[in-house]
Enzyme design. Structure first.
Site, PDB file in Angstrom:
ATOM      1  N   ASP A 160     -12.053   0.499   5.972  1.00 34.12           N
ATOM      2  CA  ASP A 160     -10.813   0.591   5.154  1.00 34.12           C
ATOM      3  C   ASP A 160     -10.039   1.214   5.900  1.00 34.12           C
ATOM      4  O   ASP A 160      -8.485   1.318   4.862  1.00 34.12           O
ATOM      5  CB  ASP A 160     -11.664   1.126   4.198  1.00 34.12           C
ATOM      6  CG  ASP A 160     -12.980   0.353   3.586  1.00 34.12           C
ATOM      7  OD1 ASP A 160     -12.229  -0.554   3.558  1.00 34.12           O
ATOM      8  OD2 ASP A 160     -13.612   0.668   3.306  1.00 34.12           O
ATOM      9  N   ASP A 208       0.992  -1.651   0.170  1.00 39.82           N
ATOM     10  CA  ASP A 208      -0.112   0.209   0.181  1.00 39.82           C
ATOM     11  C   ASP A 208       0.951   1.074  -0.207  1.00 39.82           C
ATOM     12  O   ASP A 208       0.120   2.556   0.343  1.00 39.82           O
ATOM     13  CB  ASP A 208      -0.812   0.191   0.970  1.00 39.82           C
ATOM     14  CG  ASP A 208      -2.122   0.483   0.913  1.00 39.82           C
ATOM     15  OD1 ASP A 208      -2.470   0.939  -0.343  1.00 39.82           O
ATOM     16  OD2 ASP A 208      -2.619   1.664   1.797  1.00 39.82           O
ATOM     17  N   ASP A 217      -4.259  -5.041  -4.974  1.00 39.10           N
ATOM     18  CA  ASP A 217      -3.831  -4.236  -5.371  1.00 39.10           C
ATOM     19  C   ASP A 217      -2.342  -3.618  -5.652  1.00 39.10           C
ATOM     20  O   ASP A 217      -1.546  -2.514  -5.888  1.00 39.10           O
ATOM     21  CB  ASP A 217      -4.324  -2.250  -3.551  1.00 39.10           C
ATOM     22  CG  ASP A 217      -4.927  -2.553  -3.504  1.00 39.10           C
ATOM     23  OD1 ASP A 217      -6.197  -2.861  -4.753  1.00 39.10           O
ATOM     24  OD2 ASP A 217      -6.371  -1.434  -2.973  1.00 39.10           O
TER      25      ASP A 217
END
Length: 326
Positions: free
Chosen positions: A299, A114, A152
């Site tokens: 989240d 991330d 991701d």
């Protein structure tokens, strides 16, 4: 954010690519060529899901009770070290095998995860990560399972420099190759969602990350776009990859995405859970519409002091379920 410096990245890349070359499956068919490995199996209801844990803490929580009854994935992250992850995976998979149900796992521990965002973290380096993945495979132990690989990490690789990006592709190739050695494991390399990368660019990255060694890719993980939109996009990408299959995360897409706004992906209000997970889908190459993100989990802080990423968020859980029931 922990990124590999120049020389160390190249050394790690060489080590990982050597491992991949020596362990590439020799079967003539691709994992994508076999019949849908998720069809015909009941999906496993995780007895330790975040919703179930919330229900244990508060037996009167109706949202937790409802969500705990739905099959959803279990995430394995760098919070569980290599010395413990094999046993943790084995406990989860053995529980599903005892019920003749299919478990869905998510591996989420890649270095530089991330890129410093709300879900930042990951293991220290490529070698540590490769060892961790091998323990995950040992924990699965040849049982039937579906694994979603690193949400991701591929679509979000633009935050990395050229050397670190190449190293990430190599790490992902190692993961899908290693886990794909067991043909009872259906491996789906995460591909972001329909509004992140164009289909051509996504197909290029999936190819660089070893998609040919996996069943296919996953879409919409932890996001809110409709299943129909993701299927349309998924079929475009599949055609570019010779018919690769995919799964869609429908855990929170019952009403589609929030209106355009800053951080409209981060604990948005007014969203709803999607349909109960199923391997009966409306698109040719969509193996299943699953609950991959655990509904009710935050989240992230979202810049407004929400619970940090991965923690139970009672208000969000109640909202998702309440809007789905209207």
């Amino acid at each position: 954010m922990r990124l590999l410096p120049g020389l160390a990245a190249w050394v790690a890349l060489i080590l990982v690519m050597t491992t991949v070359t020596s362990s590439t499956p020799t079967a003539e068919s691709s994992p994508a060529d076999v019949p849908n490995p998720l069809a015909g199996w009941p999906l496993y209801v995780d007895p330790a899901s975040p919703a179930h844990q919330a229900l244990v803490a508060d037996p009167a929580d109706p949202a937790a009770a409802a969500l705990a009854a739905v099959p959803q994935a279990r995430w394995f992250t760098d919070a569980t070290p290599a010395s413990e992850v094999r046993e943790a995976v084995a406990d989860y998979v053995d529980g599903s095998a005892g019920l003749s149900a299919l478990p869905v796992l998510v591996v989420y521990a890649i270095p530089g995860r991330d890129c410093g965002g709300f879900s930042s973290g990951g293991l220290a380096d490529a070698a540590t990560y490769a060892g961790w993945i091998r323990q995950v495979r040992a924990g699965i132990g040849g049982h039937r399972a579906a694994v979603v690989v690193e949400p991701d990490a591929l679509a979000g690789a633009d935050c990395l420099g050229p050397v670190a990006r190449t190293a990430r592709y190599a790490m992902l190739t190692d993961v899908v190759t290693r886990l794909g050695l067991d043909r009872t494991t259906a491996v789906y390399l995460d591909a972001g969602h329909s509004r992140w990368l164009g289909a051509v660019e996504l197909a290029r990255r999936l190819d660089l990350a070893g998609i040919r060694h996996s069943r296919g890719f996953s879409l919409n993980v932890s996001n809110y776009f409709t299943t129909a939109e993701e299927q349309s996009y998924g079929e475009q990408v599949s055609a570019l990859l010779g018919g690769a299959h995919y799964v869609v995360d429908a855990s929170r897409n019952g009403l589609g995405p929030a209106p355009d706004a800053p951080l409209n992906w981060c604990n948005p209000q007014g969203r709803a859970t999607g349909p109960v997970p199923s391997a009966t889908t409306a698109a040719v190459h969509d193996d299943a519409d699953l609950w991959i993100k655990n509904p009710g989990q935050s989240d992230g802080d979202c810049g407004r002091s929400d619970p940090r990423s991965g923690l139970w968020f009672p208000t969000q859980a109640a909202g998702l379920l309440g809007h789905a029931q209207r």
